[in-house]
Design an enzyme around this catalytic site. Sequence first.
Site, PDB file in Angstrom:
ATOM      1  N   ASP A 177      33.726  36.299  31.224  1.00 57.03           N
ATOM      2  CA  ASP A 177      32.499  36.843  30.628  1.00 57.03           C
ATOM      3  C   ASP A 177      32.811  37.292  29.205  1.00 57.03           C
ATOM      4  O   ASP A 177      33.920  37.065  28.715  1.00 57.03           O
ATOM      5  CB  ASP A 177      31.934  37.992  31.487  1.00 57.03           C
ATOM      6  CG  ASP A 177      30.411  38.011  31.443  1.00 57.03           C
ATOM      7  OD1 ASP A 177      29.865  38.146  30.332  1.00 57.03           O
ATOM      8  OD2 ASP A 177      29.762  37.867  32.492  1.00 57.03           O
ATOM      9  N   HIS A 248      27.592  34.298  27.548  1.00 54.89           N
ATOM     10  CA  HIS A 248      28.601  35.162  28.191  1.00 54.89           C
ATOM     11  C   HIS A 248      30.007  34.622  27.958  1.00 54.89           C
ATOM     12  O   HIS A 248      30.828  34.577  28.876  1.00 54.89           O
ATOM     13  CB  HIS A 248      28.313  35.284  29.695  1.00 54.89           C
ATOM     14  CG  HIS A 248      27.172  36.209  30.016  1.00 54.89           C
ATOM     15  ND1 HIS A 248      27.258  37.570  29.926  1.00 54.89           N
ATOM     16  CD2 HIS A 248      25.900  35.952  30.420  1.00 54.89           C
ATOM     17  CE1 HIS A 248      26.100  38.128  30.266  1.00 54.89           C
ATOM     18  NE2 HIS A 248      25.246  37.164  30.569  1.00 54.89           N
ATOM     19  N   GLU A 312      21.367  34.300  31.068  1.00 58.03           N
ATOM     20  CA  GLU A 312      21.240  35.129  29.881  1.00 58.03           C
ATOM     21  C   GLU A 312      21.888  34.473  28.663  1.00 58.03           C
ATOM     22  O   GLU A 312      22.836  35.011  28.089  1.00 58.03           O
ATOM     23  CB  GLU A 312      21.874  36.500  30.145  1.00 58.03           C
ATOM     24  CG  GLU A 312      21.164  37.257  31.253  1.00 58.03           C
ATOM     25  CD  GLU A 312      21.841  38.582  31.599  1.00 58.03           C
ATOM     26  OE1 GLU A 312      21.112  39.525  31.924  1.00 58.03           O
ATOM     27  OE2 GLU A 312      23.088  38.650  31.580  1.00 58.03           O
TER      28      GLU A 312
END
Length: 522
Positions: A177, A248, A312
Amino acid sequence: MPAPRPALVPAPTQLTHRPGHFTLDQDTSLRITPGAEPAATLLRTLIAPATGLPLTAAPDGPFVLAHDPGLSGLGTEGYGLTISPDAVLLRAAHPTGLLRGIQTIRQLLPAQALANGPRPGVPWQLPCVEITDVPRRAWRGFMLDVARHFQPVPFLRRYVDLLALHKLNVLHLHLTDDQGWRLPVADYPLLTEVGGRRAQSMVGPAGSDAFDGTPHQGAYTGRELRDLVTYAAARGVTIVPEVEMPGHTRAALAAYPELGTVPGRRLDVWTRWGVCDTVLGVHEPVLDFCRTVLDTVLDVFPSPHVHVGGDECPTTEWATSPAARQRIETEGLSGPGELRGWFLGRMGTHLLERGRIPTAWAETGEGLPPEFTVMTWRDPEHTRIALKRGHNVVSSHHSATYLDYAQSTSPAEPPAQPGTVVDLRAVHDHEPPADPTTEGGELLGVQAQLWTEFAPTAGHVDYLAFPRLAALADRAWHGASPWPQARARLIAHGARLAALGVRHGPFDPYVPVPHRFGEEPR
Ligand code: ACM
């Protein structure tokens, strides 16, 4: 007085109690049919530390582990268990079913059988029962984020055992991440050397601007991960790896800035929580990089499903990147908003060509090729949309399966992901919306998620995971039960969690737990 009826979690499909019990002692021997050896090994491994019982093999042993491929109606994971005063018979059509039955036997013993040290003087009695047990859902998972806070392999092995106890069958590891990269890739050593370490971490409640000033780092070796896969397989648990892309990815960009959208830019491994704007570029060397990383993943993890993240992913950088504009033009895309799906589609093809199933977070239920298995986390409606589009779906709806949310409104709760409260009842009640009349994909099952921004220690992970994960396991395996009964079973199950040293959270929203929050597990 009859012995109390053990509260099994998950509850079996069919359970009949009978009078009497079978006693395990030093002389109890196992009759093991071909194919049942792994189950015998697991039983011995799991109960030896507390009981010291050798459970030797003997052709006429009264405790029978029978692998019988001819049994019908049990599928891969189902089993039948008959315990009478002078015999135990565990039967399954598939070796995995025997592994599930072993966990039931373990739960039928006194809770002290789960302890990791000798418990002398306990009568190791199994109550007489007749059980037929088949899971309702095929995918019963737990995702652990080891990117935000690294957890070493012994901790992961402990979680594999906790999942197996609850008949959960997937440990999904979120390996990369913005805040950390934990997977070694031989061609890109800086991923772990640089991307595996951040200078400090945000602390305090969400939105605070406080930092701890302490570096956080960690990475696995390939050997450790391979051993973990083997350890999990012996318990009937599949490790599903996740490598995030194209968002990410800040830790990877800190290691290899040329993978980004802005030439010459240096970035740190992110020290904040939240969604960061920096994403992978879409030039050809980035795709080569991702394919190389995925090839390492395939080499280490035999899991059919390979997760490529996909959640995201801001498009602000792509909107101003000349390379992204060129990609949009050559691929005939409508704009930066289509680049995420295009990127993941390319990676999906790479995985499909190698016999694996690409898996990703569903942002809307749309936008990915139908061969992707998707995890619907944002909105229950996305589950229905994704199924209709032909995706296989793992329901991961945040308001019922995200265990990083607080589990009560008590002011005693430690800092947690803000937004909502997910109490035990909410997890128990979660029923994914699936329209049985819809032609399309299959609802594979459900999964709990534990993002670890607010869970830096093993004790904190325990506190967030349990007892909610036990409630999810119960629903996923058994299906709905009346809440008062399910709650009573979960509370009784607390004796097993205590025997295992699990520093669990509350069973009821306002009832404090009998240990100090954050204590490390034994
Ligand atoms: C997610 O919670 N970003 C999948």
